[in-house]
Scaffold this motif. Sequence first.
Motif, PDB file in Angstrom:
ATOM      1  N   LEU A 182       1.032   1.872   6.028  1.00 58.64           N
ATOM      2  CA  LEU A 182      -0.152   0.900   5.745  1.00 58.64           C
ATOM      3  C   LEU A 182      -0.500   0.100   7.076  1.00 58.64           C
ATOM      4  O   LEU A 182       0.642  -0.376   7.679  1.00 58.64           O
ATOM      5  N   ASP A 183      -1.629   0.012   7.049  1.00 63.47           N
ATOM      6  CA  ASP A 183      -2.011  -1.119   8.251  1.00 63.47           C
ATOM      7  C   ASP A 183      -2.697  -2.248   7.857  1.00 63.47           C
ATOM      8  O   ASP A 183      -3.396  -3.003   8.604  1.00 63.47           O
ATOM      9  N   TRP A 184      -2.521  -2.618   6.427  1.00 64.70           N
ATOM     10  CA  TRP A 184      -3.227  -3.676   6.189  1.00 64.70           C
ATOM     11  C   TRP A 184      -1.881  -4.713   5.621  1.00 64.70           C
ATOM     12  O   TRP A 184      -0.779  -4.384   5.474  1.00 64.70           O
ATOM     13  N   ASN A 247      -5.664   7.660   6.022  1.00 65.85           N
ATOM     14  CA  ASN A 247      -5.364   6.002   6.118  1.00 65.85           C
ATOM     15  C   ASN A 247      -4.080   5.417   5.993  1.00 65.85           C
ATOM     16  O   ASN A 247      -3.776   4.570   5.502  1.00 65.85           O
ATOM     17  N   LYS A 248      -3.215   6.660   6.138  1.00 65.06           N
ATOM     18  CA  LYS A 248      -1.678   6.112   6.106  1.00 65.06           C
ATOM     19  C   LYS A 248      -0.981   6.217   7.338  1.00 65.06           C
ATOM     20  O   LYS A 248       0.128   6.597   7.395  1.00 65.06           O
ATOM     21  N   MET A 249      -1.500   6.133   8.445  1.00 64.06           N
ATOM     22  CA  MET A 249      -0.930   6.183   9.869  1.00 64.06           C
ATOM     23  C   MET A 249      -0.273   7.384  10.256  1.00 64.06           C
ATOM     24  O   MET A 249       0.666   7.354  10.781  1.00 64.06           O
ATOM     25  N   VAL A 250      -0.899   8.417   9.542  1.00 66.89           N
ATOM     26  CA  VAL A 250      -0.120   9.811   9.963  1.00 66.89           C
ATOM     27  C   VAL A 250      -0.679  10.367  11.282  1.00 66.89           C
ATOM     28  O   VAL A 250      -1.894  10.310  11.542  1.00 66.89           O
ATOM     29  N   TYR A 369       5.016  -8.871  -5.151  1.00 64.03           N
ATOM     30  CA  TYR A 369       4.605  -9.109  -3.870  1.00 64.03           C
ATOM     31  C   TYR A 369       3.102  -8.974  -3.759  1.00 64.03           C
ATOM     32  O   TYR A 369       2.420  -8.430  -4.698  1.00 64.03           O
ATOM     33  N   ASP A 370       2.511  -9.601  -2.760  1.00 66.24           N
ATOM     34  CA  ASP A 370       1.265  -9.226  -2.194  1.00 66.24           C
ATOM     35  C   ASP A 370       1.098  -8.212  -1.713  1.00 66.24           C
ATOM     36  O   ASP A 370       1.487  -7.921  -0.430  1.00 66.24           O
ATOM     37  N   ILE A 371       0.341  -6.819  -2.376  1.00 59.58           N
ATOM     38  CA  ILE A 371       0.393  -5.281  -1.707  1.00 59.58           C
ATOM     39  C   ILE A 371      -0.914  -5.012  -1.210  1.00 59.58           C
ATOM     40  O   ILE A 371      -1.129  -4.818  -0.201  1.00 59.58           O
ATOM     41  N   PHE A 372      -1.818  -5.446  -2.293  1.00 63.95           N
ATOM     42  CA  PHE A 372      -3.102  -4.915  -1.858  1.00 63.95           C
ATOM     43  C   PHE A 372      -4.278  -6.111  -2.484  1.00 63.95           C
ATOM     44  O   PHE A 372      -4.335  -6.128  -3.616  1.00 63.95           O
ATOM     45  N   LEU A 373      -4.556  -6.862  -1.595  1.00 68.84           N
ATOM     46  CA  LEU A 373      -5.466  -7.977  -1.699  1.00 68.84           C
ATOM     47  C   LEU A 373      -6.856  -7.684  -2.097  1.00 68.84           C
ATOM     48  O   LEU A 373      -7.523  -8.428  -2.546  1.00 68.84           O
ATOM     49  N   ASP A 374      -7.361  -6.458  -1.778  1.00 63.20           N
ATOM     50  CA  ASP A 374      -8.694  -5.912  -2.341  1.00 63.20           C
ATOM     51  C   ASP A 374      -8.808  -5.438  -3.758  1.00 63.20           C
ATOM     52  O   ASP A 374      -9.828  -5.302  -4.235  1.00 63.20           O
ATOM     53  N   SER A 375      -7.682  -5.698  -4.626  1.00 63.66           N
ATOM     54  CA  SER A 375      -7.738  -5.511  -6.026  1.00 63.66           C
ATOM     55  C   SER A 375      -8.697  -6.208  -6.547  1.00 63.66           C
ATOM     56  O   SER A 375      -8.871  -7.425  -6.530  1.00 63.66           O
ATOM     57  N   TRP A 406       2.010   2.438  -3.318  1.00 64.23           N
ATOM     58  CA  TRP A 406       1.858   2.841  -1.894  1.00 64.23           C
ATOM     59  C   TRP A 406       3.283   2.788  -1.108  1.00 64.23           C
ATOM     60  O   TRP A 406       4.127   3.227  -1.793  1.00 64.23           O
ATOM     61  N   ASN A 407       3.393   2.290  -0.123  1.00 63.26           N
ATOM     62  CA  ASN A 407       4.785   2.250   0.882  1.00 63.26           C
ATOM     63  C   ASN A 407       5.868   1.650   0.107  1.00 63.26           C
ATOM     64  O   ASN A 407       7.002   1.824  -0.007  1.00 63.26           O
ATOM     65  N   VAL A 408       5.513   0.357  -0.751  1.00 68.83           N
ATOM     66  CA  VAL A 408       6.437  -0.626  -1.442  1.00 68.83           C
ATOM     67  C   VAL A 408       6.734   0.232  -2.907  1.00 68.83           C
ATOM     68  O   VAL A 408       5.580   0.501  -3.322  1.00 68.83           O
ATOM     69  N   VAL A 409       7.634   0.941  -2.979  1.00 69.67           N
ATOM     70  CA  VAL A 409       7.926   1.712  -4.336  1.00 69.67           C
ATOM     71  C   VAL A 409       9.107   0.911  -5.158  1.00 69.67           C
ATOM     72  O   VAL A 409      10.317   1.206  -4.490  1.00 69.67           O
ATOM     73  N   ILE A 410       8.968   0.008  -6.054  1.00 67.74           N
ATOM     74  CA  ILE A 410       9.976  -0.502  -6.794  1.00 67.74           C
ATOM     75  C   ILE A 410      10.453   0.589  -8.056  1.00 67.74           C
ATOM     76  O   ILE A 410       9.855   0.620  -8.740  1.00 67.74           O
ATOM     77  N   TYR A 411      11.379   1.387  -7.366  1.00 68.01           N
ATOM     78  CA  TYR A 411      11.772   2.604  -8.009  1.00 68.01           C
ATOM     79  C   TYR A 411      12.572   2.231  -9.323  1.00 68.01           C
ATOM     80  O   TYR A 411      12.782   3.300 -10.430  1.00 68.01           O
ATOM     81  N   ASP A 412      13.214   1.078  -9.552  1.00 65.73           N
ATOM     82  CA  ASP A 412      13.480   0.660 -11.031  1.00 65.73           C
ATOM     83  C   ASP A 412      12.927  -0.550 -11.464  1.00 65.73           C
ATOM     84  O   ASP A 412      13.270  -1.701 -11.361  1.00 65.73           O
ATOM     85  N   PRO A 413      11.636  -0.403 -12.010  1.00 67.76           N
ATOM     86  CA  PRO A 413      10.711  -1.369 -12.149  1.00 67.76           C
ATOM     87  C   PRO A 413      11.107  -2.085 -13.268  1.00 67.76           C
ATOM     88  O   PRO A 413      10.621  -3.171 -13.599  1.00 67.76           O
ATOM     89  N   PHE A 414      12.023  -1.823 -14.058  1.00 69.25           N
ATOM     90  CA  PHE A 414      12.482  -2.622 -15.324  1.00 69.25           C
ATOM     91  C   PHE A 414      13.759  -3.462 -15.168  1.00 69.25           C
ATOM     92  O   PHE A 414      14.422  -4.029 -15.957  1.00 69.25           O
TER      93      PHE A 414
END
Length: 531
Positions: A182-184, A247-250, A369-375, A406-414
């Motif tokens: 991501l570029d944000w 928009n994912k820098m590919v 975390y602050d991931i997407f401030l446009d929410s 997105w790029n941050v994946v908390i794969y064990d959310p609990f």
Amino acid sequence: MKKFLLFACVLLTIACQSHAQKTIQGHKWETVDITFIAKGHIAKPFQVDLSATFQAPDGSQLTVPGFYNDNNTWVVRFNPNQEGTWTSVSTSSIKKLNGVTHIIEVSPAHADVHGGITVSKTDPQKLVYEDGSPYNLVANEVDWLFALDYGNPNLTKTKTLVEAISANGYNQIIMNVYAYDLDWTQSENIDPKWDFGSKKEIFPFLGDNENPDYSALNVEFFKHYDRVIDLLEDHGISAHIMIYVWNKMVNWPEANSEADNMYFDYVVKRYQAKSNVVWDISKEALRYGYDDPNYITERIDRLKALDAYKRLVTVHDFEYCEANPDKVDIISAQFWHSDIYSKMLNLKAEYPNKPIINLENGAYEACQYDIFLDSNYSDPISAIERNYQCAFAGTYTSYYWQGMAWNVVIYDPFADEVTVQPKFEYYKHFQAFLDKVNFEKLQPTNRYNSSGYCLANTEDGEFVYYMPKANSALAVKGLPKAEKLEIQWFNPLTGIYTEPYQVDFKSWLVVNPKFKGVDNVFIVKLINRKQ
């Protein structure tokens, strides 16, 4: 299942080498990989023409393209939609792979297998499985799902996340084939173990994203992607595959170049036989200046020409869907409006012959975390309320948690270390509710409610009401005549249902919310309906 597929591949490898006809066993709506092996040097293996034409028990035919799978090996993926005896013959630009025949004896589908996702024949705005059972879509976006266990065939992290998602009612994951980063701006204190952006070792072509080699594809990347798609299928989750993302820098090859077409065709050939696949040409399809509508249209036409199984296709861009509704099977919207119910209701009326999904409804539930401030809506209660409003407009919707979208994946959310955990349970209740009320039979209406929202199944005499927490009361009105009404309340946040009770009814009934401080839902059934 995996043992069967391996057995099938061994048998058919022998068939390819000897041209002897072999018989294998299969099940309806389950994929069989048919392997073809050639000898000698093949200059451009991704450009080899290979397909197999299958003849069904009823005499109909299906021609399926094959794909290169490394080491002078090609695969045709077959997914039978009929029980009985199928026969096939291969066609190839390689002489030794041409004219290979085989027989597949197809047994009835397993009890938990329902076929691919398609549009209902009785209501073109609803989705069903091939066997006709309802598919009440509740989607969850995990763009970087492909990256969690790259290089680990056991998929340890992916399984942890997918099991959590599956256990909470989600039956579709919206995902990229590939994304880079991501570029944000995001939080600077993100634990690196959760960050899957900028992984140089992961790339669908040779080389890497910074120094790509577009001469060939990275087959190991796609073998890993196979395992992810299979894992979703094992958990009853469909894969909403976004083939591109802008928009994912590919570092994509030039549009319509040989490399671009090789990649696109390969994805379609490799995954079309999977019953749990829904196609999406591109996330953010007409944004960021990469392409234009003509390119997206050409990609759709190209996909439909290649996809023997006719999986559903959409485009993650309402502007394109609005201008080209006949090109897509599902209308995708990204509506963030405060009056989302009205917007989705209007959209449903505008496209009466298409299912509609709000892929991004403006709610991006917060994480630690602050991931997407446009929410626009980060609170989990606001997020689930917007999902109910979409459903009460007769449309489908999706969920974003900033800790995995997105790029941050908390794969064990609990896990204990996750200080702001997602409210997955709200969506478990949501999915169970849709199943309970037979959402596939309901239509939105304002005829039977003074305010709030209403879904009606007039044929069976069932009505479902949504009362926002701002309401102090709601009037049930104008229902077909009946001696009594049966009423049952539902709390969307806890999943609690009250015991149903009956009341006399003439033409107007004022009800007050059962649960204080939250949106209420109640189900009304006609008792002793009068003619």
